[in-house]
Scaffold this motif. Structure first.
Motif, short mmCIF file in Angstrom:
data_model
loop_
_atom_site.label_atom_id
_atom_site.label_comp_id
_atom_site.label_asym_id
_atom_site.label_seq_id
_atom_site.Cartn_x
_atom_site.Cartn_y
_atom_site.Cartn_z
N ILE A 172 0.86 -1.18 0.00
CA ILE A 172 0.00 0.00 0.00
C ILE A 172 0.90 1.23 0.00
CG2 ILE A 172 -1.54 1.40 1.44
CD1 ILE A 172 -3.04 -0.80 0.06
N ARG A 173 0.54 2.21 -0.81
CA ARG A 173 1.30 3.46 -0.85
C ARG A 173 0.41 4.60 -0.35
NH1 ARG A 173 4.90 3.21 -6.44
NH2 ARG A 173 5.87 1.18 -6.00
N ILE A 174 0.93 5.30 0.65
CA ILE A 174 0.23 6.45 1.21
C ILE A 174 1.26 7.52 1.54
CG2 ILE A 174 -1.72 5.16 2.18
CD1 ILE A 174 -0.30 5.23 4.90
N SER A 175 0.79 8.73 1.76
CA SER A 175 1.67 9.81 2.19
C SER A 175 1.82 9.76 3.71
CB SER A 175 1.12 11.17 1.77
OG SER A 175 -0.20 11.34 2.27
N LYS A 176 2.88 10.35 4.20
CA LYS A 176 3.15 10.34 5.64
C LYS A 176 2.21 11.30 6.38
CE LYS A 176 8.11 9.27 5.51
NZ LYS A 176 9.46 9.74 5.86
N GLU A 177 2.21 11.17 7.69
CA GLU A 177 1.52 12.09 8.59
C GLU A 177 0.03 12.20 8.32
OE1 GLU A 177 3.46 12.88 10.91
OE2 GLU A 177 5.32 12.35 9.87
N ASN A 178 -0.60 11.09 7.97
CA ASN A 178 -2.04 11.08 7.80
C ASN A 178 -2.59 9.93 8.63
OD1 ASN A 178 -4.74 10.53 6.77
ND2 ASN A 178 -4.23 11.86 5.03
N ARG A 179 -3.15 10.27 9.78
CA ARG A 179 -3.59 9.24 10.73
C ARG A 179 -4.66 8.32 10.15
NH1 ARG A 179 -4.22 12.20 16.67
NH2 ARG A 179 -2.00 12.75 16.94
N HIS A 180 -5.60 8.91 9.42
CA HIS A 180 -6.69 8.10 8.87
C HIS A 180 -6.15 7.09 7.86
CE1 HIS A 180 -10.60 6.83 7.75
NE2 HIS A 180 -10.66 7.51 6.60
N LEU A 181 -5.27 7.54 6.97
CA LEU A 181 -4.70 6.63 5.98
C LEU A 181 -3.83 5.57 6.65
CD1 LEU A 181 -3.73 8.94 2.98
CD2 LEU A 181 -5.66 7.38 3.17
N ASN A 182 -3.09 5.96 7.68
CA ASN A 182 -2.29 4.98 8.40
C ASN A 182 -3.16 3.90 9.03
OD1 ASN A 182 0.84 5.28 8.97
ND2 ASN A 182 0.06 7.34 8.63
N GLU A 183 -4.29 4.32 9.58
CA GLU A 183 -5.22 3.36 10.19
C GLU A 183 -5.77 2.40 9.14
OE1 GLU A 183 -9.39 3.30 12.79
OE2 GLU A 183 -8.71 5.15 11.82
N LEU A 184 -6.19 2.95 7.99
CA LEU A 184 -6.73 2.10 6.93
C LEU A 184 -5.67 1.17 6.35
CD1 LEU A 184 -9.03 4.60 4.96
CD2 LEU A 184 -9.74 2.77 6.51
N ALA A 185 -4.43 1.68 6.24
CA ALA A 185 -3.33 0.84 5.73
C ALA A 185 -3.06 -0.33 6.67
CB ALA A 185 -2.08 1.68 5.54
N LYS A 186 -3.10 -0.07 7.97
CA LYS A 186 -2.91 -1.15 8.94
C LYS A 186 -4.03 -2.17 8.83
CE LYS A 186 -0.43 1.63 12.39
NZ LYS A 186 -0.50 2.26 13.73
N VAL A 187 -5.24 -1.71 8.62
CA VAL A 187 -6.39 -2.61 8.48
C VAL A 187 -6.25 -3.45 7.21
CG1 VAL A 187 -8.87 -2.70 8.07
CG2 VAL A 187 -7.96 -1.16 9.81
N PHE A 188 -5.86 -2.83 6.10
CA PHE A 188 -5.68 -3.55 4.84
C PHE A 188 -4.65 -4.68 5.00
CE2 PHE A 188 -4.32 -4.50 0.60
CZ PHE A 188 -5.39 -4.19 -0.23
N ALA A 189 -3.58 -4.39 5.74
CA ALA A 189 -2.59 -5.40 6.13
C ALA A 189 -1.87 -6.05 4.96
CB ALA A 189 -3.23 -6.47 7.03
N ALA A 190 -1.46 -5.23 3.99
CA ALA A 190 -0.57 -5.73 2.94
C ALA A 190 0.79 -6.02 3.57
CB ALA A 190 -0.43 -4.70 1.83
N PRO A 191 1.62 -6.85 2.96
CA PRO A 191 2.95 -7.12 3.52
C PRO A 191 3.78 -5.86 3.74
CG PRO A 191 2.44 -8.73 1.84
CD PRO A 191 1.34 -7.70 1.80
N PHE A 192 3.59 -4.84 2.87
CA PHE A 192 4.37 -3.61 2.99
C PHE A 192 3.48 -2.39 2.86
CE2 PHE A 192 7.23 -6.80 1.15
CZ PHE A 192 8.28 -6.77 2.06
N VAL A 193 3.86 -1.33 3.58
CA VAL A 193 3.31 0.00 3.37
C VAL A 193 4.48 0.90 3.04
CG1 VAL A 193 2.24 2.02 4.43
CG2 VAL A 193 1.27 -0.25 4.84
N LEU A 194 4.42 1.53 1.88
CA LEU A 194 5.49 2.40 1.43
C LEU A 194 5.01 3.85 1.49
CD1 LEU A 194 8.31 2.71 0.12
CD2 LEU A 194 7.20 2.51 -2.11
N TYR A 195 5.68 4.65 2.32
CA TYR A 195 5.34 6.06 2.38
C TYR A 195 5.93 6.76 1.17
CZ TYR A 195 3.82 5.30 7.19
OH TYR A 195 3.16 4.87 8.31
N SER A 196 5.08 7.38 0.37
CA SER A 196 5.55 8.07 -0.83
C SER A 196 4.72 9.34 -1.03
CB SER A 196 5.44 7.16 -2.06
OG SER A 196 4.08 6.82 -2.31
N LYS A 197 5.34 10.33 -1.64
CA LYS A 197 4.67 11.60 -1.87
C LYS A 197 3.60 11.45 -2.94
CE LYS A 197 8.72 14.43 -0.72
NZ LYS A 197 9.69 15.44 -1.23
#
Length: 323
Positions: free
Chosen positions: A156-181
């Protein structure tokens, strides 16, 4: 797109609670005057709730993402317990017909958002998506794959410093989360500017359907729907086999020589600096150059092209993890 008194209106079509509808997202015909229908599949529960949009095929050669959304529909996962689920399996149907990344006008759809009503063909599609579909959506999951023969680990690719997206990314639970602009003029960036939560899933490579990648994509989508209270009772959720690794920074390791390339390290592996990742050889048996890891980290992308040139990206390796 509007939602008034729990009546959803998309492209002048009203969808009432408990209804299922398929609407054509039409922008232009083929040059033969044949119509090109881009179906939007909408499922509404009787009870109100979030509106989730699943999209794929922004790039016409990324068929693995299309397969993920197809499975969501074919398995009935898109029939919510509450709220509304909208599926657009193939946005760039023009590219999908010919298995080409771009639109017929040569433009990359993911670099023309939010688009204009009177611009290029790609720009018009972007505008229609942002104007007629996205405004009432609460959450978007957009499925992509690696390009140019490069195989992406499921991430999953999301931008940093976004609590809601971080929460959803944790729920999705892909092997990796890559912070990207967020890239300028991308679908993700345009949704961000509208305050819409988007998870961008990357996995596999173009022109290819990989069962492992589609499984990660489907399971992640189900976890998000369950988290939102939308997953129907017929759909079961599986726990991820591994913990998600959050990657703050990464780098591409490039070829020092031109030649025939063979990777020897599996995707998603953790390597140490100096480990052999593959070999570059020539057709004449004179060159046999080991490609060694320049730093320790996880392999999140592997170039599967048999021929590479000096400077080509071979491996995408994490360099800094989130602690």
């Amino acid at each position: 797109m509007t939602l008034v008194n729990n009546i959803l209106t998309i492209l002048d079509t009203k969808i009432y609670p408990g209804e299922s509808k398929e609407i054509d997202f039409d922008v232009a015909n083929l040059h033969t005057s044949s119509p090109v229908n881009v179906p939007i599949i909408i499922e509404r529960a009787k009870k109100p709730g979030p509106i989730v949009l699943f999209t794929a095929g922004i790039h016409g050669d990324e068929v693995n993402g299309v397969e993920i959304v197809r499975q969501l529909i074919a398995s009935g996962i898109n029939k919510p317990k509450i709220g509304t689920i909208i599926c657009i399996p193939v946005i760039n149907v023009f590219g999908f017909i010919n298995l080409k990344r771009e639109f017929p006008d040569g433009r990359d759809l993911n670099r023309v958002f939010p688009g204009t009503v009177d611009g290029s063909l790609a720009s018009r599609v972007a505008h229609k998506l942002m104007h007629d579909i996205v405004p009432c959506v609460d959450c978007i999951i957009d499925f992509h794959t690696g390009g140019s023969g490069r195989f992406n680990a499921p991430q999953i690719r999301i931008s940093k410093e976004n609590r809601h997206l971080n929460e959803l990314a944790k729920v999705f639970a892909a092997p990796f989360v890559l912070y990207s602009k967020n890239l300028n003029k991308s679908f993700r960036n345009s949704c961000y500017k509208l305050g819409k939560a988007m998870l961008l899933f990357e996995g596999g490579k173009s022109f290819h359907i990989d069962e492992s990648i589609t499984t990660h994509g489907v399971n992640g989508a189900k976890r998000v729907l369950k988290h939102l209270g939308m997953l129907n009772s017929q759909s079961k959720v599986t726990k991820p086999k591994t913990d998600t690794v959050f990657i703050n920074e990464s780098r591409w390791q490039r070829a020092s020589f031109s030649g025939m390339f063979r990777a020897t390290i599996p995707i998603s592996s953790h390597v140490k600096k100096g480990d052999v990742l593959g070999y570059i050889t020539d057709p004449y048996g004179k060159l046999n150059q080991a490609v060694k890891a320049q730093n320790s980290g996880y392999i999140i992308n592997v170039n599967e092209s048999p021929i590479v040139y000096q400077g080509d990206a071979l491996f995408h390796v994490s360099t800094k993890l989130k602690r």
